[in-house]
Motif scaffolding. Structure first.
Motif, PDB file in Angstrom:
ATOM      1  N   SER A 124       0.805  -1.228   0.000  1.00 37.56           N
ATOM      2  CA  SER A 124       0.000   0.000   0.000  1.00 37.56           C
ATOM      3  C   SER A 124       0.834   1.271   0.000  1.00 37.56           C
ATOM      4  N   GLN A 125       2.092   1.210   0.446  1.00 37.76           N
ATOM      5  CA  GLN A 125       2.958   2.389   0.592  1.00 37.76           C
ATOM      6  C   GLN A 125       2.458   3.339   1.679  1.00 37.76           C
ATOM      7  N   SER A 126       1.458   2.936   2.451  1.00 41.53           N
ATOM      8  CA  SER A 126       0.851   3.822   3.446  1.00 41.53           C
ATOM      9  C   SER A 126       1.606   3.767   4.772  1.00 41.53           C
ATOM     10  N   LEU A 127       1.298   4.731   5.626  1.00 41.71           N
ATOM     11  CA  LEU A 127       1.847   4.723   6.974  1.00 41.71           C
ATOM     12  C   LEU A 127       1.139   3.662   7.811  1.00 41.71           C
ATOM     13  N   SER A 128       1.863   3.054   8.728  1.00 40.60           N
ATOM     14  CA  SER A 128       1.260   2.084   9.635  1.00 40.60           C
ATOM     15  C   SER A 128       0.467   2.832  10.710  1.00 40.60           C
ATOM     16  N   LYS A 129      -0.213   2.073  11.560  1.00 46.30           N
ATOM     17  CA  LYS A 129      -0.971   2.697  12.644  1.00 46.30           C
ATOM     18  C   LYS A 129      -0.060   3.459  13.595  1.00 46.30           C
ATOM     19  N   LYS A 130       1.217   3.090  13.612  1.00 48.27           N
ATOM     20  CA  LYS A 130       2.182   3.794  14.455  1.00 48.27           C
ATOM     21  C   LYS A 130       2.781   5.008  13.756  1.00 48.27           C
ATOM     22  N   GLY A 131       2.291   5.315  12.551  1.00 46.90           N
ATOM     23  CA  GLY A 131       2.790   6.475  11.829  1.00 46.90           C
ATOM     24  C   GLY A 131       4.120   6.257  11.141  1.00 46.90           C
ATOM     25  N   LYS A 132       4.480   4.991  10.914  1.00 46.62           N
ATOM     26  CA  LYS A 132       5.756   4.688  10.267  1.00 46.62           C
ATOM     27  C   LYS A 132       5.519   4.029   8.917  1.00 46.62           C
ATOM     28  N   ARG A 133       6.540   4.076   8.078  1.00 47.83           N
ATOM     29  CA  ARG A 133       6.457   3.457   6.754  1.00 47.83           C
ATOM     30  C   ARG A 133       7.688   2.568   6.574  1.00 47.83           C
ATOM     31  N   PRO A 134       7.672   1.374   7.177  1.00 51.72           N
ATOM     32  CA  PRO A 134       8.832   0.485   7.053  1.00 51.72           C
ATOM     33  C   PRO A 134       9.001  -0.003   5.620  1.00 51.72           C
ATOM     34  N   ALA A 135      10.167  -0.527   5.336  1.00 49.21           N
ATOM     35  CA  ALA A 135      10.481  -0.966   3.973  1.00 49.21           C
ATOM     36  C   ALA A 135       9.493  -2.004   3.475  1.00 49.21           C
ATOM     37  N   LYS A 136       9.031  -2.890   4.358  1.00 54.13           N
ATOM     38  CA  LYS A 136       8.137  -3.963   3.911  1.00 54.13           C
ATOM     39  C   LYS A 136       6.770  -3.440   3.474  1.00 54.13           C
ATOM     40  N   ARG A 137       6.400  -2.215   3.874  1.00 55.06           N
ATOM     41  CA  ARG A 137       5.138  -1.612   3.406  1.00 55.06           C
ATOM     42  C   ARG A 137       5.342  -0.824   2.112  1.00 55.06           C
ATOM     43  N   GLN A 138       6.604  -0.729   1.652  1.00 54.67           N
ATOM     44  CA  GLN A 138       6.904  -0.002   0.421  1.00 54.67           C
ATOM     45  C   GLN A 138       7.199  -0.946  -0.744  1.00 54.67           C
ATOM     46  N   ALA A 139       7.030  -2.248  -0.521  1.00 53.21           N
ATOM     47  CA  ALA A 139       7.433  -3.234  -1.523  1.00 53.21           C
ATOM     48  C   ALA A 139       6.700  -3.050  -2.841  1.00 53.21           C
ATOM     49  N   GLY A 151      12.682  -8.526  -9.405  1.00 49.79           N
ATOM     50  CA  GLY A 151      13.001  -7.113  -9.214  1.00 49.79           C
ATOM     51  C   GLY A 151      12.210  -6.583  -8.041  1.00 49.79           C
ATOM     52  N   GLU A 152      12.812  -5.668  -7.281  1.00 48.63           N
ATOM     53  CA  GLU A 152      12.140  -5.114  -6.105  1.00 48.63           C
ATOM     54  C   GLU A 152      12.519  -3.654  -5.941  1.00 48.63           C
ATOM     55  N   LEU A 153      11.528  -2.822  -5.648  1.00 50.05           N
ATOM     56  CA  LEU A 153      11.729  -1.392  -5.426  1.00 50.05           C
ATOM     57  C   LEU A 153      10.971  -0.964  -4.178  1.00 50.05           C
ATOM     58  N   ARG A 154      11.361   0.183  -3.637  1.00 52.03           N
ATOM     59  CA  ARG A 154      10.586   0.840  -2.591  1.00 52.03           C
ATOM     60  C   ARG A 154       9.941   2.062  -3.233  1.00 52.03           C
ATOM     61  N   LEU A 155       8.686   1.915  -3.595  1.00 50.76           N
ATOM     62  CA  LEU A 155       8.031   2.957  -4.383  1.00 50.76           C
ATOM     63  C   LEU A 155       7.895   4.259  -3.604  1.00 50.76           C
ATOM     64  N   ALA A 156       7.478   4.190  -2.350  1.00 53.28           N
ATOM     65  CA  ALA A 156       7.293   5.420  -1.572  1.00 53.28           C
ATOM     66  C   ALA A 156       8.606   6.187  -1.443  1.00 53.28           C
ATOM     67  N   GLU A 157       9.705   5.468  -1.321  1.00 58.70           N
ATOM     68  CA  GLU A 157      11.020   6.111  -1.230  1.00 58.70           C
ATOM     69  C   GLU A 157      11.337   6.855  -2.522  1.00 58.70           C
ATOM     70  N   LEU A 158      11.017   6.247  -3.656  1.00 60.48           N
ATOM     71  CA  LEU A 158      11.244   6.916  -4.943  1.00 60.48           C
ATOM     72  C   LEU A 158      10.345   8.143  -5.083  1.00 60.48           C
ATOM     73  N   LEU A 159       9.101   8.019  -4.615  1.00 62.97           N
ATOM     74  CA  LEU A 159       8.188   9.164  -4.685  1.00 62.97           C
ATOM     75  C   LEU A 159       8.676  10.294  -3.784  1.00 62.97           C
ATOM     76  N   GLY A 160       9.244   9.932  -2.648  1.00 66.70           N
ATOM     77  CA  GLY A 160       9.739  10.944  -1.724  1.00 66.70           C
ATOM     78  C   GLY A 160      10.890  11.756  -2.279  1.00 66.70           C
TER      79      GLY A 160
END
Length: 688
Positions: free
Chosen positions: A473-488, A503-512
């Motif tokens: 989902s690339q979304s923040l967790s309930k704790k307000g964090k975005r770990p790498a596994k949520r950016q898969a 192939g694997e990317l961290r999409l939210a990191e690229l968007l940031g």
């Protein structure tokens, strides 16, 4: 004796009508029980035919099967002549190289011209520097003279005060002092102007090269994009000329031989699936009115097909009452009227198409099987609960968030929000799950070899090349964090019945890493609000990402398009991927009794060019909501705003996944029901 006869007659007169009424009621009750508990209702396993056809007029090139031959899912059945497409592809590839060369030449010329301009600018800057140095020298000289004159005036003023000098001398000094002040102020202004001019000259070349090249090459870049888009379409059409078996089965008919021309949509080969999953029951007119969609059914094989009874449930009722087919009649000469009742078999068992069954319709309308632990409300109308084996329940959570039918596996591949269990070693395991067409989940998950861990996996799709793409989902967790596994963001290769990370990317990191302006162009002002749930591929291999959040200023959902996903995974740069805000579309849903903006929960492109979109509430955590599925025929924002048409609303349910079904003209919708077992429903393509 006569007295006894008289007494009996009197009793018959008195109690006879009551006895007749009781007997009638008992008879009706018996007949009713016979209907709802499985009286003489005969059904036959439905043979599912798959017509493998060309999407365009084409000539048959090769035929790899014969009538009666068994084929496996994904096996090549026939190939159509692609020579015309190959020729067109070569033309466009040549055009692409020509435009690429033109872009390189234009960029080189722009850089050369800019270099010449920069040289002239440097010469001009050197002249400005000389002028600035001269003005600074003049300013220094005048300022020093003014300072000396000011001191001289103070001394003269003292002498005048002591009557030792004439005031006429002071007037002359005042005139000179005023002149010097004006000259110093003028020199200071000239210095400021020259410094600003020089600073502009020095800063101009650093940001000018890229901008100039972009401006000069923009028309050619647009032409290149159009050529690459057409190439992707042509390659997709070429791939479609390879006809593969959608499931295992037996070839029943060959309609065209090598060298023959077939029209668009006309079959080349007809395949009959080697196992049936539906039974069509021949209910009489009286029996049919007591049957409901969702009602549980027990099926007993007739003749030599007996054995352990199977469980199923009613998924559809025939729209009309008509003459029953000959095989369902007790006598060939008996004209019996009835209504078709379609039953989906829930148990996994080999069923031969055409096999006869005796059906018993249970009083409890819930589907039978392992999944009947949930309340009936957990099943959408006409749907069924997924059957989850106990082995899988003990191993992992199963919360379907997306699914896609993969012909090579003859299975749905299902993404789950979470895997494993909290605090266990297998929490977040890189697992996907497989499920057959009837909604029976396989006992063991399918590990993605090479992947480490994942969380909140929301979208999965397959491209024409056979690769899978999966997206968290690339979304923040309930704790307000975005770990790498949520950016898969995964690209997955299918190797036989195994999956391997390609192939694997961290999409939210690229968007940031994008600029604020670039993010705003994508419709996102704050990445903390980002939540992506939809993922689909079109015939050209482009990916579409549906955002659950944020929504636009008018509550419209946002859909991105990724033109070159393989280029993105090759370079890891969004600049190479052609990511853009493709469309804005309003998809309202009902949440807690009021209409709210809906976000995209899933996307699906149908072969006929229709875009199907599932929507749920974009924000908040409503207690109840009515998710919806929409259709957008020939979706193309370049031709105007997308105007979705509601296909179906699911009161109390959230559609989370969409997929083509293995049955022709059908699509599957899957629902995550929270603590209750998940469910699915099969729908016809919109417009059918």
């Amino acid at each position: 004796m006569s007295s006894l006869t008289t007494t009996l007659r009197s009793a018959l007169v008195r109690f006879g009508p009551l006895a007749i009424w009781i007997a009638t009621v008992a008879g009706v009750a018996y007949l009713w029980g016979d209907v709802v508990s499985g009286g003489p209702v005969v059904g036959h396993a439905e043979a599912v035919e798959y017509r493998l056809a060309s999407e365009t007029v084409a000539r048959v090139g090769t035929l790899a099967v014969e009538v009666g031959q068994s084929v496996a899912a994904g096996q090549i059945v026939a190939t159509l002549d692609a020579s015309t497409l190959e020729g067109e592809i070569r033309v466009y590839e040549a055009d692409r190289e020509r435009v690429r060369a033109a872009i390189a030449a234009a960029a080189a010329e722009a850089r050369h011209s800019l270099a010449a301009d920069t040289h002239d600018l440097e010469l001009e800057a050197a002249k400005v520097e000389r002028d600035l140095a001269q003005v600074r020298a003049e300013h220094g000289a005048r300022a020093a003279e003014l300072q000396a004159l000011t001191q001289q005036r103070r001394a003269l003023a003292k002498l005048i005060e002591d009557r030792l000098a004439s005031s006429a001398e002071l007037s002359e000094l005042d005139v000179r002092q005023a002149t010097l002040r004006k000259e110093v102020a003028g020199a200071h202004t000239r210095i400021s102007v020259l410094e600003a001019q020089l600073a502009g000259m020095r800063s101009r070349p650093s940001g000018l090269v890229g901008e100039t090249v972009d401006v000069v090459t923009a028309p050619l870049q647009h032409e290149l994009s159009m050529i690459e888009r057409r190439l992707e379409q042509l390659r997709g059409q070429r791939d479609a000329l390879v006809l593969r078996a959608p499931t295992s089965g037996i070839v029943s008919t060959i309609w065209a031989r090598p060298g023959e021309v077939v029209g668009a949509g006309l079959p080349v080969v007809t395949l009959v699936g080697d196992r049936a999953e539906r039974v069509v029951a021949c209910a009489t007119e009286e029996q049919a009115w007591a049957v409901e969609v969702g009602q549980a059914v027990t099926l007993h094989g007739r003749g030599g097909g007996g054995g352990t009874p199977l469980r199923g449930h009613v998924v559809a009722l025939g729209p009309v009452v008509n003459q029953m087919p000959l095989r369902c009649r007790r006598s060939a000469n008996e004209l019996t009227w009835g209504r078709d009742v379609v039953v989906l078999v829930d148990d996994a068992a080999p069923i031969v198409p055409g096999q006869a069954f005796s059906l018993r319709f249970e009083r409890d309308p819930r589907p039978s099987g392992t999944a009947v632990a949930a309340r009936p409300a957990a099943t959408p109308e006409g749907g069924r609960l997924l059957v989850i084996p106990d082995e899988l329940r003990r191993l992992s959570r199963f919360e379907p968030s997306g699914l896609v039918w993969v012909p090579a596996l003859a299975r749905y591949v299902v993404a789950s929000d979470d895997t494993g269990f909290d605090g266990h070693a297998q929490e977040g395991a890189p697992w996907l799950f497989t499920m057959d067409a009837a909604g029976r989940v396989d006992p063991a998950p399918l590990a993605v070899a090479g992947a480490k861990e994942v969380s909140d996996l929301e979208g999965i799709t397959v491209t024409p090349s056979g690769r899978l793409f999966a997206l968290a989902s690339q979304s923040l967790s309930k704790k307000g964090k975005r770990p790498a596994k949520r950016q898969a963001f995964w690209r997955i290769g299918v190797e036989g019945r195994s999956l391997r990370l390609d192939g694997e990317l961290r999409l939210a990191e690229l968007l940031g890493a994008l600029s604020t302006e670039r993010l705003r162009a994508l419709g996102v002002a704050d990445l903390d609000a980002l939540d992506i749930e939809g993922l689909a591929s079109d015939a050209a291999g482009r990916l579409y990402l549906g955002l659950k959040a944020p929504v636009g200023p008018d509550g419209e959902a946002l859909i991105w398009r990724l033109d070159h996903p393989d280029a993105l995974f090759a370079s890891g740069r969004l600049e190479d991927a052609g990511l853009s805000l493709w469309a804005r579309v309003r998809l309202p849903v009902e949440a807690d009794g009021r209409e709210v903006p809906g976000g995209v929960s899933e996307l699906l492109w149908l072969p006929d060019g229709t875009l199907v979109v599932a929507s749920t509430a974009s924000a908040g955590d409503p207690k109840t909501q009515t998710g919806r599925v929409w259709a957008v025929p020939e979706a193309d924002p370049d031709r105007g705003p997308l105007t979705p048409r509601e296909v179906r609303a699911f009161a109390g349910h959230k559609p989370e996944g969409l997929s083509l079904a293995p049955h022709p003209g059908r699509m599957a919708v899957v629902f995550d029901n929270g603590d209750a077992p998940p469910a699915m429903v099969e729908l016809p393509w919109p417009g059918r």
